[in-house]
Design a protein around this motif. Structure first.
Motif, PDB file in Angstrom:
ATOM      1  N   ALA A  14       0.870  -1.172   0.000  1.00  0.00           N
ATOM      2  CA  ALA A  14       0.000   0.000   0.000  1.00  0.00           C
ATOM      3  C   ALA A  14       0.897   1.208   0.000  1.00  0.00           C
ATOM      4  N   LYS A  20      -1.089   0.090   6.423  1.00  0.00           N
ATOM      5  CA  LYS A  20      -0.857  -1.350   6.260  1.00  0.00           C
ATOM      6  C   LYS A  20      -0.128  -1.976   7.442  1.00  0.00           C
ATOM      7  N   ARG A  43      17.123   3.299   7.006  1.00  0.00           N
ATOM      8  CA  ARG A  43      16.531   4.567   7.460  1.00  0.00           C
ATOM      9  C   ARG A  43      16.725   4.715   8.978  1.00  0.00           C
ATOM     10  N   TYR A  55      11.518  -2.342  13.009  1.00  0.00           N
ATOM     11  CA  TYR A  55      12.473  -2.667  11.944  1.00  0.00           C
ATOM     12  C   TYR A  55      13.759  -3.128  12.607  1.00  0.00           C
ATOM     13  N   GLU A  74      14.138 -10.034  -0.955  1.00  0.00           N
ATOM     14  CA  GLU A  74      13.904  -8.878  -1.827  1.00  0.00           C
ATOM     15  C   GLU A  74      14.400  -7.668  -1.077  1.00  0.00           C
ATOM     16  N   TRP A  75      14.744  -6.629  -1.820  1.00  0.00           N
ATOM     17  CA  TRP A  75      15.088  -5.351  -1.188  1.00  0.00           C
ATOM     18  C   TRP A  75      14.793  -4.234  -2.172  1.00  0.00           C
ATOM     19  N   ALA A  76      14.644  -3.026  -1.660  1.00  0.00           N
ATOM     20  CA  ALA A  76      14.332  -1.907  -2.537  1.00  0.00           C
ATOM     21  C   ALA A  76      14.825  -0.607  -1.928  1.00  0.00           C
ATOM     22  N   VAL A  78      13.594   2.854  -1.202  1.00  0.00           N
ATOM     23  CA  VAL A  78      12.320   3.574  -1.082  1.00  0.00           C
ATOM     24  C   VAL A  78      12.610   4.916  -0.426  1.00  0.00           C
ATOM     25  N   TYR A  83      15.432  -0.870   2.126  1.00  0.00           N
ATOM     26  CA  TYR A  83      14.546  -1.724   2.931  1.00  0.00           C
ATOM     27  C   TYR A  83      14.634  -3.136   2.361  1.00  0.00           C
ATOM     28  N   GLY A  84      14.661  -4.152   3.218  1.00  0.00           N
ATOM     29  CA  GLY A  84      14.734  -5.507   2.690  1.00  0.00           C
ATOM     30  C   GLY A  84      14.204  -6.558   3.654  1.00  0.00           C
ATOM     31  N   THR A 103       5.057  -6.771   4.676  1.00  0.00           N
ATOM     32  CA  THR A 103       4.470  -5.499   4.227  1.00  0.00           C
ATOM     33  C   THR A 103       5.589  -4.769   3.485  1.00  0.00           C
ATOM     34  N   ILE A 104       5.565  -4.896   2.182  1.00  0.00           N
ATOM     35  CA  ILE A 104       6.664  -4.364   1.368  1.00  0.00           C
ATOM     36  C   ILE A 104       6.119  -3.560   0.193  1.00  0.00           C
ATOM     37  N   ASP A 105       6.985  -2.783  -0.429  1.00  0.00           N
ATOM     38  CA  ASP A 105       6.514  -1.929  -1.520  1.00  0.00           C
ATOM     39  C   ASP A 105       6.433  -2.709  -2.840  1.00  0.00           C
ATOM     40  N   ARG A 150       6.128  11.189  -0.572  1.00  0.00           N
ATOM     41  CA  ARG A 150       5.279  10.021  -0.353  1.00  0.00           C
ATOM     42  C   ARG A 150       3.984  10.117  -1.164  1.00  0.00           C
TER      43      ARG A 150
HETATM   44  P1  5GP Z   1       8.333   3.607   6.133  1.00  0.00           P
HETATM   45  O1  5GP Z   1       9.620   4.406   5.997  1.00  0.00           O
HETATM   46  O2  5GP Z   1       7.134   4.505   6.056  1.00  0.00           O
HETATM   47  O3  5GP Z   1       8.356   2.712   7.340  1.00  0.00           O
HETATM   48  O4  5GP Z   1       8.238   2.636   4.873  1.00  0.00           O
HETATM   49  C1  5GP Z   1       8.360   3.181   3.595  1.00  0.00           C
HETATM   50  C2  5GP Z   1       8.039   2.121   2.555  1.00  0.00           C
HETATM   51  O5  5GP Z   1       8.983   1.051   2.606  1.00  0.00           O
HETATM   52  C3  5GP Z   1       6.674   1.483   2.704  1.00  0.00           C
HETATM   53  O6  5GP Z   1       6.027   1.527   1.437  1.00  0.00           O
HETATM   54  C4  5GP Z   1       6.982   0.068   3.079  1.00  0.00           C
HETATM   55  O7  5GP Z   1       6.046  -0.844   2.572  1.00  0.00           O
HETATM   56  C5  5GP Z   1       8.307  -0.162   2.431  1.00  0.00           C
HETATM   57  N1  5GP Z   1       9.021  -1.272   3.065  1.00  0.00           N
HETATM   58  C6  5GP Z   1       9.154  -1.547   4.373  1.00  0.00           C
HETATM   59  N2  5GP Z   1       9.878  -2.653   4.564  1.00  0.00           N
HETATM   60  C7  5GP Z   1      10.199  -3.116   3.323  1.00  0.00           C
HETATM   61  C8  5GP Z   1      10.924  -4.246   2.848  1.00  0.00           C
HETATM   62  O8  5GP Z   1      11.430  -5.086   3.592  1.00  0.00           O
HETATM   63  N3  5GP Z   1      11.039  -4.366   1.498  1.00  0.00           N
HETATM   64  C9  5GP Z   1      10.485  -3.478   0.618  1.00  0.00           C
HETATM   65  N4  5GP Z   1      10.640  -3.709  -0.684  1.00  0.00           N
HETATM   66  N5  5GP Z   1       9.798  -2.406   1.039  1.00  0.00           N
HETATM   67  C10 5GP Z   1       9.649  -2.226   2.371  1.00  0.00           C
END
Ligand code: 5GP
Length: 207
Positions: A14, A20, A43, A55, A74-76, A78, A83-84, A103-105, A150
């Motif tokens: 989401a 989420k 972060r 986290y 997986e990792w990305a 963002v 984040y991974g 909960t991942i992007d 965002r």
């Molecule tokens: P936030 O900084 O608001 O906690 O997260 C920012 C974004 O990073 C959100 O869209 C969340 O779903 C994504 N995110 C959090 N953990 C992971 C992860 O392990 N892998 C990926 N690909 N996205 C993540």
């Protein structure tokens, strides 16, 4: 249900601010045998976030070393942070028969899909863009720049909803939680998952 069957993987995506994480946390509290994966991120922790709970907070160097060792399912990148999802944690939980929620992007989901991993994808939408903006501002943990970033990303991310098996609208926390519970219950009743138990029962008809 056989306790030995491999767990199911659920992926919830989401736009940031949709709720989420709150929904997933409620879900794992209510549903037995369901756990949330704890992501790694480069972060900095926000006020109120608990290291090792919300986290695993690590330095960018540590995160990059983990990437090169192939430690992520997986990792990305963002919003400029990494984040991974730990590959070994996820595999261990699934092998032990627990169902796991990530909960991942959307970028992360593409990677899981490309690996051919079996999962149930759920996309959560806020009731509208305006509501999302209000929620992000209400959270007040982010700077105006970060909120704008965002919202811009959200405009792009929501276009991916149709790539998920299920869509849930988070208009009210309670009803959205119930909807998620129903989806998980339905996935647990799929024929392949029920096969061992079904065969055992069918045996009693012919034994
Ligand atoms: P936030 O900084 O608001 O906690 O997260 C920012 C974004 O990073 C959100 O869209 C969340 O779903 C994504 N995110 C959090 N953990 C992971 C992860 O392990 N892998 C990926 N690909 N996205 C993540």
């Amino acid at each position: 249900m056989s306790s030995k069957s491999r767990g199911l993987l659920f992926i919830i995506s989401a736009a940031s601010g949709t709720g989420k994480t709150t929904l997933a946390e409620r879900l794992v509290q209510i549903m037995p045998n369901l756990r949330m994966s704890r992501s790694y991120t480069s972060r900095a922790a926000r006020a109120g976030e608990r290291p090792g709970v919300d986290y695993n907070f690590v330095s960018r160097e540590t995160f990059e070393a983990m990437i090169s060792r192939g430690e992520f399912l997986e990792w990305a990148d963002v919003f400029g942070n990494l984040y991974g999802t730990s590959r070994v944690d996820t595999e261990t939980w699934l092998d032990s028969g627990q169902d796991v929620v990530l909960t991942i992007d959307v970028q992360g989901v593409f990677q899981v899909k490309a690996l051919g991993v079996d999962y149930t994808g759920i996309f959560i939408l806020p009731p509208s863009f305006e509501v999302l903006e209000r929620r992000l501002r209400g959270r007040s943990a982010d700077s105006e720049d970060s909120i704008q970033q965002r919202l811009k990303t959200a405009r792009r991310e929501v276009l991916h909803y149709a790539e998920y098996e299920f869509v849930v609208i988070n208009d009210q926390l309670e009803s959205a939680t119930v909807r998620l519970q129903e989806i998980i219950a339905a996935a647990r009743s799929r024929t392949p998952r029920m096969q061992a138990l079904a065969l055992k029962i069918i045996d009693t008809f012919h034994g």
